[in-house]
Structures are given as structure tokens and as C-alpha cells.
Write a protein that holds these residues in place. Structure first.
Motif, PDB file in Angstrom:
ATOM      1  N   PRO A  14      13.657 -36.967  46.347  1.00 22.04           N
ATOM      2  CA  PRO A  14      12.630 -37.000  45.841  1.00 22.04           C
ATOM      3  C   PRO A  14      12.504 -37.021  44.238  1.00 22.04           C
ATOM      4  N   THR A  15      13.689 -36.736  43.510  1.00 27.42           N
ATOM      5  CA  THR A  15      13.599 -36.612  42.308  1.00 27.42           C
ATOM      6  C   THR A  15      13.662 -37.832  41.297  1.00 27.42           C
ATOM      7  N   GLY A  16      13.994 -39.074  41.835  1.00 26.83           N
ATOM      8  CA  GLY A  16      13.357 -40.434  41.244  1.00 26.83           C
ATOM      9  C   GLY A  16      12.059 -40.548  41.123  1.00 26.83           C
ATOM     10  N   LEU A  17      11.479 -40.184  42.084  1.00 24.99           N
ATOM     11  CA  LEU A  17       9.813 -40.209  41.878  1.00 24.99           C
ATOM     12  C   LEU A  17       9.260 -39.046  40.957  1.00 24.99           C
ATOM     13  N   MET A  18       9.975 -38.057  40.993  1.00 24.86           N
ATOM     14  CA  MET A  18       9.570 -36.905  40.239  1.00 24.86           C
ATOM     15  C   MET A  18       9.789 -37.240  38.689  1.00 24.86           C
ATOM     16  N   ASP A  19      11.025 -37.667  38.531  1.00 29.16           N
ATOM     17  CA  ASP A  19      11.423 -37.936  36.926  1.00 29.16           C
ATOM     18  C   ASP A  19      10.533 -39.047  36.507  1.00 29.16           C
ATOM     19  N   LEU A  20      10.138 -39.898  37.218  1.00 29.41           N
ATOM     20  CA  LEU A  20       9.421 -40.806  36.763  1.00 29.41           C
ATOM     21  C   LEU A  20       7.902 -40.696  36.324  1.00 29.41           C
ATOM     22  N   MET A  21       7.329 -39.586  36.989  1.00 28.39           N
ATOM     23  CA  MET A  21       5.981 -39.276  36.627  1.00 28.39           C
ATOM     24  C   MET A  21       5.934 -38.168  35.572  1.00 28.39           C
TER      25      MET A  21
END
Length: 501
Positions: free
Chosen positions: A483-490
């Protein structure tokens, strides 16, 4: 004009132009064949997926004078909030087109594919718009083609119910659009700008005025989300809609409502949003509990999934109401995870409905795990993700929402109570997921009571149908494990919102 800007323009307008061409080509001067319509729609959506990835990487922007007398600009751009929604919309659009090829068709295939493409193009333009009026216009583009999908290409077993569902969809959404437009105009004239980037940093106006405008916008957007008690159009629309329409409605159109809340309320009207947040939280949790209880007794599989969408969008709205950075992360992550999970469940439900000649859960049948193991596996995984099982996409949205509601920006006592009831809603979610698993996946215990379908139609998923489902299965697992990829993007875009400063 450089390549990146051309890609930015092509991203929404390629599916829009192709969609209108197919709708027109379905009638005059000679009807487009089903194979040609599918080939054009598939090529268009493949190109749209490629363009969405290019735009996500390069992040171009375009700002040109549009209507000079009104001070409106044709302003397009992307950030960490809109990028995941762009990719999701393009991907679900492609999967909906491919899945249609596996179904029995009624009506004009060109019109059907054309409506799908117009919905995809309109949604993409909405997520790209950086002008409030352009945002509204793009938002409205998707409504008529969705009405066509429901009313013309929807379930033919009960034509009267299908017509009612289409009419209800139009009446509710037009009401929401009217209120939203009034709120947008009030916001624009009060702030003196239509630029969503500027508005997102927060506007300076008295708290009472902010609250009044926020309430007007919330009333309109609550229909689109949908937020309880303005949700009653959704189950009927999902029940009547074809599978591709249900996939787009759940995965894309509902996200337009929550995206509008972020862009028009949470960012610009921070004080007004904080005033309304306790009410939003109460309504959201009421919807979670209400939908969960309905799902425990609802006999239609598609309606159960539709009501579960009401519950999951309630989780998203509760996270937004918490008013913290963590809450915004949870809400935006929940948007994407629900989009993937709901598309998976509706794809599976569509396949089962076709094989069962209906979607009733109270009819004794053979176990899906035995007669159609691929569909059974996808159904079970989708249900597990929906109830928030760890290592699947739904877990992070529910966990982070409960955590943010336990530590809100205001009204801590109220939100802790709401968090407790939301956790009860998660228990109800597990109960109705297990109910579906027991009745559909495990099947009836008594072979003498089973109503066996035509064996020629009762087969496992394969070909394009299985490819569509397999892609969604992989996405659910990847988003749950990483999930961190999407979290970091936002995160950077979230931190720019005025409500958090």
C-alpha cells in the motif's frame, strides 16, 4: 505544443470522440458491426491506459483562455490525488469493454461501447479539470450515457423495474447536479476565482458563509457519493445495469462524488467542512450500519454488492470527516481499493447471474467452488477483500479509517463513538460476506432441492472473462501487500490542501 501536453489532451478526448462516433455509427448511415465496435473500443481503451500512465509519469499541465467574458479557463493538470483515479478509470474502462465481449448482447453494440467510452472520457476529464466550471461540465457528461446503459441495455427480465431504475438514477443525479452547481457558483463568486488549485489552498471568507456554501455543495455531492439517506437510487441502478455498467458505476462514478468533496469542500472550505464534519460522520456511520443490516437479508447478489458499496463509501466519508491527513489518506486509498474490489465482485456477479439465469441467493444451487472453481476463487477473494482481511486491498482503508476516526481533528468524543459503530459495521460486513460464501460458494447441502441450470451454460470462467477477473484479483492482492506506493504518491498533494494548514 509538446508531446506531454498532446497526451494530456488526448487522454479524455480520445475516448470521448471515439464514443460519440460509435453512438452515431450505430444508427447512420450504416450500422457498425459488433466486431468493429468492439475493436475500436478496445483499441481506444488500450491507448487510454497507455496515455494515463504517460500523464501520470510526466505530469503535464495546460492552461488556456476559454470563455474570456466570464474569466473561465481551460485548465488541465494532475497531482497525487488525481493520478490514481485516472489510472483506475482507464483500466476499468478497458476491462469493462473486454468483459462485454463475453456477454450476450442486446441492442446496438456500437451504442453500448460508445456509451462506455463517453463515461470513461467524461470521468477522465473530471479528474483532470483544474477549473471549477470545467469540473462541473465534465462531471455531467457521464450521466446521460450511464442512463442509456441502465435503461436500454439493462436487465430485460423485468423491463418495468429497469425503466424505474433508470428514471430514479436520472432524477436523483439531476437533483444533485443542481445543488452542486449552485454551490460551485456560490464558491466561485465568493472566492473570485474558478481555479481549483488556488481554491484548494483555502479561501478567506466568514465561517458562516463557508458553512452555508459547504452545506449546499455537500447536499449535491452526497447524492453522487452516495451518502445515506440519499443512497436509494444506487441498488436499483446496479441491479438493472449490465455488468460493464455496474463496474464503471461502482469503480468510477461513485469516486467522482468523493473526489468532488475533496476538491470543492475539504480544500477550499476548511472551516465550513469542519463544522459539517460531525453530521457527515453520523450519516456515514448510519449508512455503514444500515447497509450491513440490509445485506444480511437481501436475496439478490447484485443488490448485496450494491449495498456493500453504500457501506464502503460511508467508510470513505467517515475518513474525510475526521479532518486529518491520515483521514484523507484513508479516504483516497479507500476510493481506489473499493473501485478495484467492487469491479471484481460485479464482474463475478455478472458471470454467475448469466450462468444461474438470475442472481437470487435463496435458490438452492450447486457449489460455485465445485462447478466453477475460478469464479469461486475470485468470489471468495473479493468477499475477503471487501470485509477487510489483512494483506488485501480493503484492509488498509478500513484500518486507517478507524484509526483516523479515533484521533480526529475535532469532536473527539463523538468520533470515538462513531469509530466504535464503524467497527461494528465491519463485523456486519464479515457476516454478510460469510453469508454469500455459504450460500453461493459452498452451495446447498441437499442435492434434491437444487435447481440445476443448463449444463451447457454452467461452465467456468475462461478466455476474456477470466482475464478481466484475473487482472482485478492481482490488483486487489498487490494493493493489499504494497500500500505504501499509493500512499506515498498521494501524500504531497494532500499536504497542500488548505484544510490541513
Amino acid at each position: 505544443m509538446n508531446t506531454e501536453v498532446i497526451a494530456l489532451l488526448a487522454l479524455p478526448f480520445l475516448p470521448l470522440v471515439a464514443g460519440f462516433a460509435l453512438v452515431g455509427g450505430g444508427r447512420w448511415p450504416r450500422a457498425v458491426t459488433a466486431t468493429t465496435a468492439f475493436a475500436l473500443a478496445a483499441l481506444t481503451t488500450v491507448a487510454t491506459v497507455a496515455l494515463s500512465i504517460l500523464v501520470a509519469v510526466e505530469r503535464p499541465s495546460l492552461d488556456r483562455q476559454w470563455v474570456q467574458s466570464l474569466g473561465l479557463r481551460f485548465h488541465l493538470g494532475v497531482d497525487g490525488i488525481s493520478i490514481p483515479l485516472l489510472v483506475l478509470t482507464a483500466a476499468i474502462g478497458l476491462l469493462a469493454v473486454l468483459h462485454r465481449r463475453t456477454e450476450e448482447t442486446t441492442g446496438s453494440p456500437a451504442t453500448y461501447y460508445g456509451c462506455l467510452l463517453i463515461i470513461v472520457g467524461g470521468a477522465l476529464l473530471t479528474f483532470l479539470a483544474r477549473d471549477a466550471i470545467l469540473f462541473f461540465i465534465a462531471f455531467e457528461i457521464v450521466l446521460v450515457p450511464m442512463w442509456v446503459l441502465i435503461g436500454v441495455f439493462g436487465d430485460r427480465t423485468d423491463p418495468a423495474a429497469t425503466r424505474r431504475a433508470a428514471l430514479t438514477f436520472v432524477l436523483y443525479t439531476v437533483l444533485g447536479s443542481t445543488l452542486m452547481l449552485a454551490g460551485i457558483l456560490a464558491l466561485v463568486f465568493s472566492a473570485g476565482t474558478t481555479d481549483l488549485t488556488v481554491l484548494g489552498r483555502g479561501v478567506s471568507m466568514p465561517a458562516a458563509q463557508q458553512t452555508a456554501i459547504a452545506a449546499l455543495l455537500l447536499a449535491g455531492l452526497a447524492v453522487k457519493v452516495p451518502l445515506w439517506p440519499l443512497h436509494s437510487w444506487l441498488p436499483a441502478a446496479h441491479t438493472a445495469a449490465p455488468t460493464g455498467g455496474s463496474m464503471l458505476l461502482a469503480a468510477v462514478l461513485l469516486k467522482l462524488g468523493t473526489y468532488g468533496v475533496v476538491r470543492l469542500l475539504v480544500g477550499p472550505l476548511g472551516d465550513g467542512w469542519r463544522t459539517l464534519a460531525p453530521l457527515v460522520g453520523v450519516l456515514a456511520v448510519t449508512g455503514i450500519i444500515w447497509a450491513g443490516l440490509v445485506c444480511l437479508v437481501e436475496p439478490s447478489l447484485k443488490r448485496v454488492i450494491a449495498y456493500s458499496s453504500v457501506a464502503h463509501m460511508g467508510v470513505v466519508m467517515l475518513a474525510l470527516a475526521a479532518g486529518t491527513e491520515l483521514g484523507l489518506r484513508a479516504a483516497l486509498f479507500g476510493n481506489i481499493s473499493h473501485g478495484i474490489i467492487s469491479a471484481l465482485l460485479f464482474a463475478v456477479a455478472g458471470g454467475l447471474k448469466h450462468r444461474w439465469h438470475g442472481d437470487r441467493l435463496d435458490v438452492p444451487r450447486d457449489a460455485v467452488r465445485d462447478v466453477s472453481p475460478r469464479l469461486g476463487f475470485a468470489l471468495l477473494l473479493g468477499l475477503a477483500a471487501s470485509l477487510g482481511l489483512p494483506a488485501l486491498a480493503g484492509f488498509w482503508a478500513e484500518f486507517l479509517t478507524l484509526l483516523s476516526a479515533w484521533q480526529p481533528a475535532t469532536d473527539r468524543t463523538l468520533f470515538k463513538v462513531l469509530a466504535a459503530f464503524a467497527a461494528l459495521g465491519a463485523v456486519l460486513g464479515a457476516a454478510y460476506a460469510l453469508r454469500i460464501a455459504r450460500t453461493a460458494w459452498a452451495g446447498s447441502d441437499d442435492r434434491n432441492e437444487r435447481q440445476l441450470p443448463d449444463e451447457a451454460r454452467w461452465s467456468d470462467a475462461h478466455g476474456l472473462e477470466w482475464s478481466v477477473i484475473a487482472v482485478l484479483v492481482v490488483a486487489v492482492v498487490v494493493l493489499g501487500v504494497w500500500p505504501t506506493g499509493l500512499m506515498d504518491l498521494m501524500t504531497p498533494a494532500i499536504q497542500q490542501l488548505g484544510a490541513l494548514r
